[in-house]
Write an enzyme that holds these catalytic residues in place. Structure first.
Site, PDB file in Angstrom:
ATOM      1  N   GLY A  85      23.152   4.186 -33.632  1.00  0.00           N
ATOM      2  CA  GLY A  85      22.819   5.340 -32.821  1.00  0.00           C
ATOM      3  C   GLY A  85      23.396   4.971 -31.319  1.00  0.00           C
ATOM      4  O   GLY A  85      23.348   5.917 -30.717  1.00  0.00           O
ATOM      5  N   ALA A  86      23.679   3.759 -30.973  1.00  0.00           N
ATOM      6  CA  ALA A  86      24.207   3.506 -29.761  1.00  0.00           C
ATOM      7  C   ALA A  86      25.637   4.088 -29.484  1.00  0.00           C
ATOM      8  O   ALA A  86      25.862   4.454 -28.686  1.00  0.00           O
ATOM      9  CB  ALA A  86      24.359   1.773 -29.754  1.00  0.00           C
ATOM     10  N   GLY A 114       0.820  -1.187   0.042  1.00  0.00           N
ATOM     11  CA  GLY A 114      -0.195   0.024  -0.017  1.00  0.00           C
ATOM     12  C   GLY A 114       0.939   1.200   0.015  1.00  0.00           C
ATOM     13  O   GLY A 114       1.856   1.664  -0.761  1.00  0.00           O
ATOM     14  N   GLY A 115       0.658   2.157   0.940  1.00  0.00           N
ATOM     15  CA  GLY A 115       1.260   3.486   1.123  1.00  0.00           C
ATOM     16  C   GLY A 115       2.870   3.189   1.274  1.00  0.00           C
ATOM     17  O   GLY A 115       3.494   4.099   0.563  1.00  0.00           O
TER      18      GLY A 115
HETATM   19  C1  HXC Z   1      -2.957  -1.520  11.513  1.00  0.00           C
HETATM   20  C2  HXC Z   1      -1.888  -3.479  11.278  1.00  0.00           C
HETATM   21  C3  HXC Z   1      -1.807  -3.040   9.796  1.00  0.00           C
HETATM   22  C4  HXC Z   1      -2.402  -2.058   9.550  1.00  0.00           C
HETATM   23  C5  HXC Z   1      -0.779  -5.182  10.420  1.00  0.00           C
HETATM   24  N1  HXC Z   1      -1.252  -4.489  11.501  1.00  0.00           N
HETATM   25  N2  HXC Z   1      -0.992  -4.120   9.221  1.00  0.00           N
HETATM   26  N3  HXC Z   1      -2.583  -2.479  12.200  1.00  0.00           N
HETATM   27  N4  HXC Z   1      -2.956  -0.982  10.371  1.00  0.00           N
HETATM   28  N5  HXC Z   1      -2.304  -1.445   8.201  1.00  0.00           N
HETATM   29  C6  HXC Z   1      -1.225  -5.118  12.892  1.00  0.00           C
HETATM   30  C7  HXC Z   1      -2.127  -6.513  12.889  1.00  0.00           C
HETATM   31  O1  HXC Z   1      -3.448  -6.122  13.218  1.00  0.00           O
HETATM   32  C8  HXC Z   1      -1.506  -7.125  14.189  1.00  0.00           C
HETATM   33  O2  HXC Z   1      -1.802  -6.820  15.142  1.00  0.00           O
HETATM   34  C9  HXC Z   1       0.078  -6.884  13.811  1.00  0.00           C
HETATM   35  O3  HXC Z   1       0.012  -5.653  13.032  1.00  0.00           O
HETATM   36  C10 HXC Z   1       0.938  -7.902  12.956  1.00  0.00           C
HETATM   37  O4  HXC Z   1       0.297  -8.198  11.906  1.00  0.00           O
HETATM   38  P1  HXC Z   1      -0.176  -9.484  11.225  1.00  0.00           P
HETATM   39  O5  HXC Z   1      -1.103  -9.671  10.232  1.00  0.00           O
HETATM   40  O6  HXC Z   1      -0.228 -10.502  12.411  1.00  0.00           O
HETATM   41  O7  HXC Z   1       1.146 -10.131  10.821  1.00  0.00           O
HETATM   42  P2  HXC Z   1       1.575 -11.098   9.499  1.00  0.00           P
HETATM   43  O8  HXC Z   1       0.790 -12.322   9.540  1.00  0.00           O
HETATM   44  O9  HXC Z   1       3.141 -11.109   9.377  1.00  0.00           O
HETATM   45  O10 HXC Z   1       1.032 -10.029   8.194  1.00  0.00           O
HETATM   46  C11 HXC Z   1       1.617  -8.874   8.089  1.00  0.00           C
HETATM   47  C12 HXC Z   1       0.659  -8.172   6.972  1.00  0.00           C
HETATM   48  C13 HXC Z   1      -0.625  -8.228   7.285  1.00  0.00           C
HETATM   49  C14 HXC Z   1       0.750  -8.837   5.603  1.00  0.00           C
HETATM   50  C15 HXC Z   1       1.403  -6.735   6.683  1.00  0.00           C
HETATM   51  O11 HXC Z   1      -0.728  -7.591   8.660  1.00  0.00           O
HETATM   52  C16 HXC Z   1      -1.570  -7.219   6.273  1.00  0.00           C
HETATM   53  O12 HXC Z   1      -1.932  -7.524   5.284  1.00  0.00           O
HETATM   54  N6  HXC Z   1      -1.837  -5.990   6.748  1.00  0.00           N
HETATM   55  C17 HXC Z   1      -2.704  -5.041   6.231  1.00  0.00           C
HETATM   56  C18 HXC Z   1      -1.946  -4.547   4.909  1.00  0.00           C
HETATM   57  C19 HXC Z   1      -2.632  -3.523   4.265  1.00  0.00           C
HETATM   58  O13 HXC Z   1      -3.809  -4.080   3.731  1.00  0.00           O
HETATM   59  N7  HXC Z   1      -2.664  -2.025   4.787  1.00  0.00           N
HETATM   60  C20 HXC Z   1      -3.371  -0.916   4.020  1.00  0.00           C
HETATM   61  C21 HXC Z   1      -2.765  -0.656   2.612  1.00  0.00           C
HETATM   62  S1  HXC Z   1      -3.602   0.531   2.182  1.00  0.00           S
HETATM   63  P3  HXC Z   1      -1.974  -7.683  16.501  1.00  0.00           P
HETATM   64  O14 HXC Z   1      -2.346  -6.602  17.776  1.00  0.00           O
HETATM   65  O15 HXC Z   1      -3.115  -8.524  15.954  1.00  0.00           O
HETATM   66  O16 HXC Z   1      -0.883  -8.646  16.529  1.00  0.00           O
HETATM   67  C22 HXC Z   1      -2.696   1.700   2.269  1.00  0.00           C
HETATM   68  C23 HXC Z   1      -3.102   2.982   1.499  1.00  0.00           C
HETATM   69  C24 HXC Z   1      -2.174   4.314   1.691  1.00  0.00           C
HETATM   70  O17 HXC Z   1      -1.629   1.684   2.507  1.00  0.00           O
HETATM   71  C25 HXC Z   1      -2.178   4.766   0.198  1.00  0.00           C
HETATM   72  C26 HXC Z   1      -1.346   5.862   0.275  1.00  0.00           C
HETATM   73  C27 HXC Z   1      -0.822   6.210  -1.156  1.00  0.00           C
END
Ligand code: HXC
Length: 510
Positions: free
Chosen positions: A404-405, A169-170
């Site tokens: 050209g290169a 994502g971001g």
């Molecule tokens: C809040 C988050 C988080 C997020 C992870 N966590 N991503 N909390 N916001 N974006 C938290 C989880 O809830 C968890 O908390 C802890 O971090 C560890 O995550 P896990 O999922 O247990 O770890 P893992 O299995 O290793 O997976 C990691 C991961 C997954 C692949 C990154 O967490 C994931 O898919 N996260 C979401 C990714 C996502 O979609 N992000 C938003 C993108 S949109 P706990 O307390 O349960 O341990 C974006 C838009 C911006 O970024 C655009 C700007 C241009």
């Protein structure tokens, strides 16, 4: 008094623990170091000065009021790499998955601003889940604040991204706008949308590794400039890279003492380029034999191997090396190679690093795949980059410089400062066979005549002396003397002053 000191110690200890012992163990179990462990390897021992260790988020929704960790999931500050100041921020995956919210973004933008004001490189370490979902638009705004600063710093201070865990994502767009991106094999991946979204939208089933693993990005997409086996190797390589780079666009490159004699001769270079123009050879051998202590830091080693780019030092001065690689696709320029080299040339020009170009290029790659893929536009990028570059440009034509290169590869006509050729150089519009088949089409049925014509063409054009007669090469040099001649040229060019006409910015064919 004692209790306030103790309180500070307690607070610091709590901040240092990030998400706590269990999450640190989980991080280690995945083969990853923590944010602080990583910084302790990247920076000189004891040099890290942390900022904002006590910053907490101010979010309240989704139970966030009770879910605060000092530092808010990113460790920021500055330290030194071999004595030179470097600003850093390292995402702490143990705290809310390293996700970015408003306060977290504020910590990053603070060090970005400091780095820009103080003209020092900035290194970001990524291991995070993207925008903090609980903070909504505040997280999106935080990302844009970071992006804006990436752009303002581009070309002013080196920006390096080390992707050492999930980066989605971001989090992907900030690294994409920095100068260099390194990734760790097996534990890091970068994508705009993850495998689940891909499955939903396109029906494709793909793993995170297949979609955006280190090798995918270092080999195919070229999003990554290097892939390494583990955190420690990557961090040590990042230190090595920083040693080649100026601190800013006005600081000049660091000068490192060397015991390698700039006049060192390499007799083996006399026979390095094979006489048979179709036989491959490894241009990296030439690069290493010219570089101080044979030290060459290659960028995008696994992508578009037909052109080699990277940093070396000659007589202690860092330079950018660009070299056609006859050992891969005969060193032809295709769309990928042109883009790769163009971006590197522009980096060197932005940061006043002289360009040393080694040429053995049979031309641009023909075919529908290349033309449909925009070879014209991508090839033009490299042409544009060399033509606009005002840094010292020293070129050595080792063998072929066709079509050209020839023009593109830092030729005299693109303000090449010192252009040398080896006696083995062949500077022509095209190879002899292709040329006589066009010029003498009527004789194609007579192989004897065609062979004689080709021989004649070779004698006339396939040497460096036709170009030397016109001053397009400044001298034909002994290959064994290449290091000395290049070193002397660079020393002579140290005071070079050249400016392009004023403009807001150019319009490079993107
Ligand atoms: C809040 C988050 C988080 C997020 C992870 N966590 N991503 N909390 N916001 N974006 C938290 C989880 O809830 C968890 O908390 C802890 O971090 C560890 O995550 P896990 O999922 O247990 O770890 P893992 O299995 O290793 O997976 C990691 C991961 C997954 C692949 C990154 O967490 C994931 O898919 N996260 C979401 C990714 C996502 O979609 N992000 C938003 C993108 S949109 P706990 O307390 O349960 O341990 C974006 C838009 C911006 O970024 C655009 C700007 C241009």
């Amino acid at each position: 008094m004692k209790h306030v000191i103790e309180d500070l110690g307690r607070r610091r200890g709590r901040a240092r623990l990030g998400g706590g012992a269990a999450r640190i163990d989980a991080q280690h179990a995945k083969g990853k170091l923590t944010a602080r462990e990583r910084l302790s390897i990247l920076l000189d021992e004891g040099s890290f000065e942390e900022f904002d260790a006590f910053v907490e988020h101010r979010a309240t929704e989704f139970g966030m009021a009770a879910n605060k960790v000092p530092g808010d999931g990113v460790v920021t500050g500055w330290g030194t790499v071999n004595g030179r100041a470097v600003f850093v921020y390292a995402k702490d995956f143990t705290v809310l998955g390293g996700s970015l919210g408003e306060a977290h973004a504020g910590k990053i933008t603070k060090v970005q601003d400091l780095a820009l004001r103080n003209k020092a490189p900035i290194v970001g370490l990524f291991d995070a889940g993207g925008a903090r979902i609980q903070e909504g638009v505040a997280a999106l705004g935080g990302y844009a604040e970071v992006f804006q600063r990436n752009v303002l710093a581009s070309g002013v201070i080196p920006q390096i991204s080390l992707v050492m865990g999930p980066c989605a994502g971001g989090d992907v767009y900030s690294p994409a706008m920095t100068d260099f991106v390194f990734m760790v094999r097996g534990t890091s991946y970068m994508f705009v949308t993850g495998p689940d979204v891909v499955k939903t939208v396109t029906g494709e089933t793909v793993t995170a590794e297949e979609l955006g693993g280190a090798d995918v990005h270092a080999t195919r997409s070229s999003v990554a400039d290097g892939a390494y086996d583990d955190d420690v190797t990557l961090l040590l390589q990042a230190r090595r890279l920083i040693d080649f780079l100026p601190s800013s666009n006005v600081s000049g490159a660091p000068h490192w003492p060397t015991r390698d004699d700039p006049d060192r001769e390499e007799p083996s270079l006399d026979t390095l380029a094979p006489e048979n123009p179709n036989a491959p050879w490894d241009v990296k051998e030439l690069v290493r034999k010219v570089a101080d202590e044979r030290d060459f830091f290659e960028i995008q080693e696994a992508h578009a191997k037909n052109v080699v780019v990277g940093f070396a030092r000659i007589a202690g001065r860092p330079v950018g090396i660009v070299a056609n690689q006859p050992a891969a696709l005969a060193g032809v320029l295709d769309a990928d190679a042109s883009r790769k080299a163009a971006r590197f040339v522009r980096f060197c020009d932005a940061f006043s690093l002289p360009l040393v170009t080694f040429v053995d290029v049979p031309g641009f790659l023909p075919g529908t795949a290349q033309e449909y893929g925009g070879l014209i536009k991508h090839g033009a990028k490299l042409l544009f980059a060399y033509a606009e570059a005002t840094v010292p440009k020293v070129t050595v034509i080792a063998r072929k410089a066709y079509g050209g290169a020839y023009d593109v590869m830092a030729s005299k006509h693109l303000r090449g400062d010192v252009n040398y050729a080896w006696p083995t150089a062949q500077i022509a519009v095209m190879g002899a066979k292709g040329a006589v088949e066009i010029l003498h089409r009527a004789e194609l049925g007579d192989p004897g005549k065609i062979a004689a014509r080709a021989k004649d063409y070779e004698a006339r054009f396939m040497s460096p002396f036709v170009a030397a007669e016109r001053g397009y090469v400044d001298d034909v040099i002994m290959p064994r003397e290449t290091r000395r001649r290049v070193a002397r040229a660079l020393a002579m060019l140290e005071g070079k002053a050249l400016a392009n006409p004023w403009k807001k910015h150019d319009n490079i064919p993107l």
